[in-house]
Design a protein around this motif. Structure first.
Motif, short mmCIF file in Angstrom:
data_model
loop_
_atom_site.label_atom_id
_atom_site.label_comp_id
_atom_site.label_asym_id
_atom_site.label_seq_id
_atom_site.Cartn_x
_atom_site.Cartn_y
_atom_site.Cartn_z
N SER A 91 0.92 -1.29 0.06
CA SER A 91 -0.09 0.06 -0.22
C SER A 91 0.76 1.28 -0.17
O SER A 91 0.91 2.43 -0.59
N TYR A 95 0.84 4.22 -2.82
CA TYR A 95 0.53 5.86 -2.71
C TYR A 95 1.67 6.37 -3.27
O TYR A 95 1.41 7.20 -3.91
N GLU A 98 0.86 6.33 -6.92
CA GLU A 98 0.26 7.48 -7.33
C GLU A 98 0.22 9.04 -7.01
O GLU A 98 0.28 9.93 -7.53
N THR A 99 1.44 9.23 -5.21
CA THR A 99 1.25 10.94 -5.57
C THR A 99 2.54 11.07 -6.73
O THR A 99 2.86 12.53 -6.40
#
Length: 161
Positions: A91, A95, A98-99
């Motif tokens: 995860s 994350y 994605e950022t």
């Protein structure tokens, strides 16, 4: 990828820290480790679901506060922690990936040279799809997957009960 945070990236930070090279290496590393360990994690993931429900079943049938009871509590907790580590770290990787695109876009990229901007576009395009770890190329490892394994274990446990 750990360089990405809520602060705006400065144009020179992007090139002085070799963020483009680091990003490319991170993407390649994620792909390599995913390909290498996907079936191992798949077996571990489903074996853990089965072991969790069976050990919980044995735990309920054990005499409270006996040595068998405590050993089953420790074993069940260990199995939960093993799967949680996979899912939590996956995860975090997802994350961060994605950022990354938004962090690059929010940087002061307009002051970069044309060649540097082109490099950023290539990196942004390669990070549009988030990097994810999969179990057996089917199940995306995440905290949601961890919750699903708990639900599945409980369902199997209910059938056994």
């Amino acid at each position: 990828m750990s360089m990405i945070n809520n602060d705006r990236l400065k144009p020179r930070d992007i090139y002085e820290s070799n963020i483009i090279d680091k990003t490319t290496r991170s993407i390649n590393f994620i792909a390599l480790t995913n390909d290498t360990f996907t079936f191992t994690i798949f077996i571990q993931y489903f074996a853990s679901a089965l072991v969790l429900c069976v050990s919980t079943f044995k735990l309920l049938n054990a005499k409270p506060f006996s040595s068998e009871f405590f050993s089953m509590v420790i074993y069940t907790t260990t199995m939960l922690i093993q799967i949680y580590i996979y899912c939590n770290n996956a995860s975090k990787v997802t994350y961060q990936s994605e950022t990354l695109t938004l962090s690059i876009y929010d940087s002061e990229w307009t002051s970069l040279s044309i060649n540097e901007r082109k490099s950023l576009i290539i990196i942004m395009a390669s990070t549009l799809a988030p990097q994810v770890y999969k179990s057996g190329y089917m199940i995306t490892l995440s905290l949601r997957a961890f919750t699903n394994i708990l639900k599945t274990s409980y369902s199997i446990f209910s059938i056994l009960k």
